[in-house]
Design a protein around this motif. Sequence first.
Motif, PDB file in Angstrom:
ATOM      1  N   PRO A 146       1.549  -7.349   9.339  1.00 45.41           N
ATOM      2  CA  PRO A 146       1.835  -5.931   9.080  1.00 45.41           C
ATOM      3  C   PRO A 146       2.199  -5.683   7.613  1.00 45.41           C
ATOM      4  O   PRO A 146       1.775  -4.675   7.034  1.00 45.41           O
ATOM      5  CB  PRO A 146       3.021  -5.653   9.996  1.00 45.41           C
ATOM      6  CG  PRO A 146       2.930  -6.676  11.079  1.00 45.41           C
ATOM      7  CD  PRO A 146       2.333  -7.894  10.447  1.00 45.41           C
ATOM      8  N   ALA A 147       2.947  -6.600   7.017  1.00 46.30           N
ATOM      9  CA  ALA A 147       3.389  -6.404   5.635  1.00 46.30           C
ATOM     10  C   ALA A 147       2.192  -6.322   4.690  1.00 46.30           C
ATOM     11  O   ALA A 147       2.097  -5.409   3.868  1.00 46.30           O
ATOM     12  CB  ALA A 147       4.313  -7.555   5.227  1.00 46.30           C
ATOM     13  N   LEU A 148       1.259  -7.254   4.850  1.00 44.89           N
ATOM     14  CA  LEU A 148       0.098  -7.252   3.960  1.00 44.89           C
ATOM     15  C   LEU A 148      -0.825  -6.090   4.281  1.00 44.89           C
ATOM     16  O   LEU A 148      -1.400  -5.478   3.378  1.00 44.89           O
ATOM     17  CB  LEU A 148      -0.646  -8.590   4.079  1.00 44.89           C
ATOM     18  CG  LEU A 148      -1.871  -8.728   3.183  1.00 44.89           C
ATOM     19  CD1 LEU A 148      -1.538  -8.396   1.740  1.00 44.89           C
ATOM     20  CD2 LEU A 148      -2.454 -10.131   3.297  1.00 44.89           C
ATOM     21  N   ALA A 149      -0.968  -5.792   5.553  1.00 46.45           N
ATOM     22  CA  ALA A 149      -1.815  -4.666   5.932  1.00 46.45           C
ATOM     23  C   ALA A 149      -1.307  -3.382   5.292  1.00 46.45           C
ATOM     24  O   ALA A 149      -2.089  -2.569   4.791  1.00 46.45           O
ATOM     25  CB  ALA A 149      -1.855  -4.537   7.455  1.00 46.45           C
ATOM     26  N   ALA A 150       0.000  -3.223   5.270  1.00 44.84           N
ATOM     27  CA  ALA A 150       0.592  -2.027   4.663  1.00 44.84           C
ATOM     28  C   ALA A 150       0.271  -1.989   3.178  1.00 44.84           C
ATOM     29  O   ALA A 150      -0.075  -0.935   2.623  1.00 44.84           O
ATOM     30  CB  ALA A 150       2.101  -2.021   4.896  1.00 44.84           C
ATOM     31  N   LEU A 151       0.377  -3.128   2.538  1.00 46.10           N
ATOM     32  CA  LEU A 151       0.095  -3.178   1.102  1.00 46.10           C
ATOM     33  C   LEU A 151      -1.349  -2.786   0.815  1.00 46.10           C
ATOM     34  O   LEU A 151      -1.628  -1.924  -0.023  1.00 46.10           O
ATOM     35  CB  LEU A 151       0.379  -4.591   0.573  1.00 46.10           C
ATOM     36  CG  LEU A 151       0.031  -4.795  -0.898  1.00 46.10           C
ATOM     37  CD1 LEU A 151       0.936  -3.959  -1.786  1.00 46.10           C
ATOM     38  CD2 LEU A 151       0.122  -6.267  -1.289  1.00 46.10           C
ATOM     39  N   LEU A 152      -2.284  -3.418   1.528  1.00 47.42           N
ATOM     40  CA  LEU A 152      -3.695  -3.157   1.265  1.00 47.42           C
ATOM     41  C   LEU A 152      -4.068  -1.728   1.644  1.00 47.42           C
ATOM     42  O   LEU A 152      -4.974  -1.137   1.058  1.00 47.42           O
ATOM     43  CB  LEU A 152      -4.561  -4.158   2.042  1.00 47.42           C
ATOM     44  CG  LEU A 152      -4.389  -5.617   1.622  1.00 47.42           C
ATOM     45  CD1 LEU A 152      -5.382  -6.495   2.351  1.00 47.42           C
ATOM     46  CD2 LEU A 152      -4.536  -5.770   0.116  1.00 47.42           C
ATOM     47  N   ASP A 153      -3.354  -1.199   2.599  1.00 51.84           N
ATOM     48  CA  ASP A 153      -3.617   0.156   3.026  1.00 51.84           C
ATOM     49  C   ASP A 153      -3.317   1.147   1.903  1.00 51.84           C
ATOM     50  O   ASP A 153      -3.933   2.218   1.826  1.00 51.84           O
ATOM     51  CB  ASP A 153      -2.755   0.467   4.247  1.00 51.84           C
ATOM     52  CG  ASP A 153      -3.460   1.419   5.187  1.00 51.84           C
ATOM     53  OD1 ASP A 153      -4.704   1.365   5.242  1.00 51.84           O
ATOM     54  OD2 ASP A 153      -2.771   2.209   5.854  1.00 51.84           O
ATOM     55  N   HIS A 154      -2.387   0.792   1.052  1.00 49.69           N
ATOM     56  CA  HIS A 154      -1.995   1.702  -0.024  1.00 49.69           C
ATOM     57  C   HIS A 154      -2.718   1.401  -1.328  1.00 49.69           C
ATOM     58  O   HIS A 154      -2.506   2.105  -2.316  1.00 49.69           O
ATOM     59  CB  HIS A 154      -0.481   1.642  -0.235  1.00 49.69           C
ATOM     60  CG  HIS A 154       0.271   2.343   0.840  1.00 49.69           C
ATOM     61  ND1 HIS A 154       0.734   3.634   0.720  1.00 49.69           N
ATOM     62  CD2 HIS A 154       0.618   1.962   2.093  1.00 49.69           C
ATOM     63  CE1 HIS A 154       1.344   3.993   1.819  1.00 49.69           C
ATOM     64  NE2 HIS A 154       1.306   2.995   2.676  1.00 49.69           N
ATOM     65  N   LEU A 191       5.000  -5.816  -4.344  1.00 46.91           N
ATOM     66  CA  LEU A 191       3.753  -5.470  -5.024  1.00 46.91           C
ATOM     67  C   LEU A 191       3.321  -4.034  -4.759  1.00 46.91           C
ATOM     68  O   LEU A 191       2.367  -3.558  -5.370  1.00 46.91           O
ATOM     69  CB  LEU A 191       2.647  -6.429  -4.591  1.00 46.91           C
ATOM     70  CG  LEU A 191       2.689  -7.821  -5.217  1.00 46.91           C
ATOM     71  CD1 LEU A 191       1.620  -8.709  -4.611  1.00 46.91           C
ATOM     72  CD2 LEU A 191       2.493  -7.733  -6.731  1.00 46.91           C
ATOM     73  N   ARG A 192       4.019  -3.370  -3.882  1.00 45.65           N
ATOM     74  CA  ARG A 192       3.617  -2.027  -3.476  1.00 45.65           C
ATOM     75  C   ARG A 192       3.409  -1.076  -4.663  1.00 45.65           C
ATOM     76  O   ARG A 192       2.362  -0.405  -4.741  1.00 45.65           O
ATOM     77  CB  ARG A 192       4.659  -1.473  -2.511  1.00 45.65           C
ATOM     78  CG  ARG A 192       4.360  -0.116  -1.953  1.00 45.65           C
ATOM     79  CD  ARG A 192       3.197  -0.224  -0.968  1.00 45.65           C
ATOM     80  NE  ARG A 192       3.151   0.982  -0.147  1.00 45.65           N
ATOM     81  CZ  ARG A 192       3.802   1.102   0.997  1.00 45.65           C
ATOM     82  NH1 ARG A 192       4.506   0.097   1.480  1.00 45.65           N
ATOM     83  NH2 ARG A 192       3.731   2.222   1.682  1.00 45.65           N
ATOM     84  N   PRO A 193       4.356  -1.000  -5.622  1.00 46.57           N
ATOM     85  CA  PRO A 193       4.141  -0.098  -6.763  1.00 46.57           C
ATOM     86  C   PRO A 193       2.891  -0.448  -7.548  1.00 46.57           C
ATOM     87  O   PRO A 193       2.164   0.452  -8.013  1.00 46.57           O
ATOM     88  CB  PRO A 193       5.404  -0.299  -7.614  1.00 46.57           C
ATOM     89  CG  PRO A 193       6.415  -0.876  -6.681  1.00 46.57           C
ATOM     90  CD  PRO A 193       5.658  -1.679  -5.689  1.00 46.57           C
ATOM     91  N   LEU A 194       2.616  -1.727  -7.666  1.00 47.88           N
ATOM     92  CA  LEU A 194       1.432  -2.151  -8.408  1.00 47.88           C
ATOM     93  C   LEU A 194       0.169  -1.663  -7.712  1.00 47.88           C
ATOM     94  O   LEU A 194      -0.773  -1.184  -8.350  1.00 47.88           O
ATOM     95  CB  LEU A 194       1.425  -3.682  -8.523  1.00 47.88           C
ATOM     96  CG  LEU A 194       0.330  -4.285  -9.387  1.00 47.88           C
ATOM     97  CD1 LEU A 194       0.401  -3.742 -10.800  1.00 47.88           C
ATOM     98  CD2 LEU A 194       0.433  -5.801  -9.413  1.00 47.88           C
ATOM     99  N   ALA A 195       0.153  -1.767  -6.388  1.00 48.39           N
ATOM    100  CA  ALA A 195      -1.029  -1.355  -5.640  1.00 48.39           C
ATOM    101  C   ALA A 195      -1.255   0.148  -5.788  1.00 48.39           C
ATOM    102  O   ALA A 195      -2.400   0.622  -5.802  1.00 48.39           O
ATOM    103  CB  ALA A 195      -0.870  -1.721  -4.162  1.00 48.39           C
ATOM    104  N   GLU A 196      -0.170   0.877  -5.899  1.00 46.40           N
ATOM    105  CA  GLU A 196      -0.307   2.335  -5.972  1.00 46.40           C
ATOM    106  C   GLU A 196      -0.569   2.825  -7.396  1.00 46.40           C
ATOM    107  O   GLU A 196      -0.826   4.004  -7.605  1.00 46.40           O
ATOM    108  CB  GLU A 196       0.960   3.002  -5.409  1.00 46.40           C
ATOM    109  CG  GLU A 196       1.037   2.881  -3.889  1.00 46.40           C
ATOM    110  CD  GLU A 196       2.400   3.282  -3.356  1.00 46.40           C
ATOM    111  OE1 GLU A 196       3.369   3.207  -4.139  1.00 46.40           O
ATOM    112  OE2 GLU A 196       2.477   3.647  -2.180  1.00 46.40           O
ATOM    113  N   ASN A 197      -0.490   1.930  -8.337  1.00 43.26           N
ATOM    114  CA  ASN A 197      -0.724   2.293  -9.730  1.00 43.26           C
ATOM    115  C   ASN A 197      -2.231   2.409  -9.977  1.00 43.26           C
ATOM    116  O   ASN A 197      -2.955   1.410  -9.906  1.00 43.26           O
ATOM    117  CB  ASN A 197      -0.105   1.203 -10.616  1.00 43.26           C
ATOM    118  CG  ASN A 197      -0.354   1.463 -12.089  1.00 43.26           C
ATOM    119  OD1 ASN A 197      -1.086   2.387 -12.456  1.00 43.26           O
ATOM    120  ND2 ASN A 197       0.262   0.645 -12.917  1.00 43.26           N
TER     121      ASN A 197
END
Lengths: 249, 249
Positions: B116-124, B158-164
Amino acid sequence: MRIGEIAALVGVTSRAVRHYHHIGLLPEPARQANGYRAYTVREAVLLARIRRLTEIGLSLDEVRDVLADDAGRELGEVLAELDADLARQEREIQERRQVLAALLEAPLTSDGPLSPALAALLDHAPATTSPAAAKDREHLALLDAAGDGAGAELFAALRPLAENPGVLALYERLDALEGAGADDPRIAPLAAELAAAVPDEVLAVIPEGEPSATGLGRVLLDDYPPAQRAVVRRVMEELAERVRRRGTA
Amino acid sequence: MRIGEIAALVGVTSRAVRHYHHIGLLPEPARQANGYRAYTVREAVLLARIRRLTEIGLSLDEVRDVLADDAGRELGEVLAELDADLARQEREIQERRQVLAALLEAPLTSDGPLSPALAALLDHAPATTSPAAAKDREHLALLDAAGDGAGAELFAALRPLAENPGVLALYERLDALEGAGADDPRIAPLAAELAAAVPDEVLAVIPEGEPSATGLGRVLLDDYPPAQRAVVRRVMEELAERVRRRGTA
DNA sequence: CTTGACCTTGTCGCAGCGTCAACGTTTCTA
DNA sequence: TAGAAACGTTGACGCTGCGACAAGGTCAAG
């Protein structure tokens, strides 16, 4: 990476990795000079996918299908199918547990678990050590397992007979004939009394035709020594006669 | 009775009966002159008991134990144990079905099911066809499966990076280096910008020590062609430097 | 130099039969 | 009465997903 490293990294055993190679699920990596397999990220990623899929419950064949299929759509199908399969298994387990609960509830007979119908019958029969009675119970247990479904009605019909305390004496007289000859004078009266003790309800569920015609009847008869066999045969003939009389009456 | 008859009577296959003979669960009956097995009621009753017990779910070994044990007490133990086992299986199936339900809920990625953690990241993360980004996702999926548990925190960091949205351009510049040499002048500035884009939260979960010391870090680096590898190495060095500065500050 | 921890290929084992194979026996049918 | 269909016999392989062993070769550390 060597095989032990990649295995530990992904969380499987080296043996499993070799197994995946063997069945063509994971491609063999290049070899080092010493013959060791030299793994790269490519295999590690693949192996991780394999592990995730097997962890969910896919078979290795299904994993192969999912990985081979470039589209991610196949995965949805397989997972749905898997869920249906698991649901079925869950139902089966629940049913079996219910059966188990019922069995643990009832007193455990030495003959193993029996159908509720037969268990009820034996529960109402008097305790006895008569060998003939024991043989009867074995024969009933066999009918019970025969699975033709006719057992339940027969067991219900035999209920009055089981509750009749007079049958104990009859069983003892049958026991006394164990070593006797087929021409023993005690045979005829015992057969008559036994047949008389059988309730009318039983007649309805007796299979038609000669008992020796069906394999089971013949074999059950063969299970008795001569004199007892003669008694049982006469009882069956008597019952058949009663069925005929009832039919014409 | 011949083998087919007794098998049909009790409701198993002839092959199963022979199997029971083979493993010594059911005694071999006498033979007829033609070599056929000649069954009597004795074997039929035994076979019926075996079938009832296996139907419940006992293994053949357990059936052997129950039948061998003259006392009917053993059966109770075995059944209780079996019920506990079935209960455990039921729980496992329910857990797996929950996992399955969660997976079927989420969109299915081509990389297979993820935590779930990685799925959430890739989703964003924004959609891109960049090879370097794809490689990154593979590496993350590998970390995800590595099971050391440190993945979840890293993915959250890594979430902020993915959303950048700026990272897309950086990925493209990394892609451009695919065939370049290790001395390409674009390496240094790209590494600096990439390192600058990494949020501070990530620093806390970066494993200490040289990345090339752990097998995984080295292998991940080896996955890149020379110029890209140089970039990634410089980024890691830069991050390590930031960790040190933060530690002393 | 030895010890111990790796690696290699190959094989057997597991549960409970299903499924040939290759052959003999019995039984029904034309 | 012959031939086919339907039984029976033993024997062996297949299935699932590896674990466990055998009989070595390789490599780093003490």
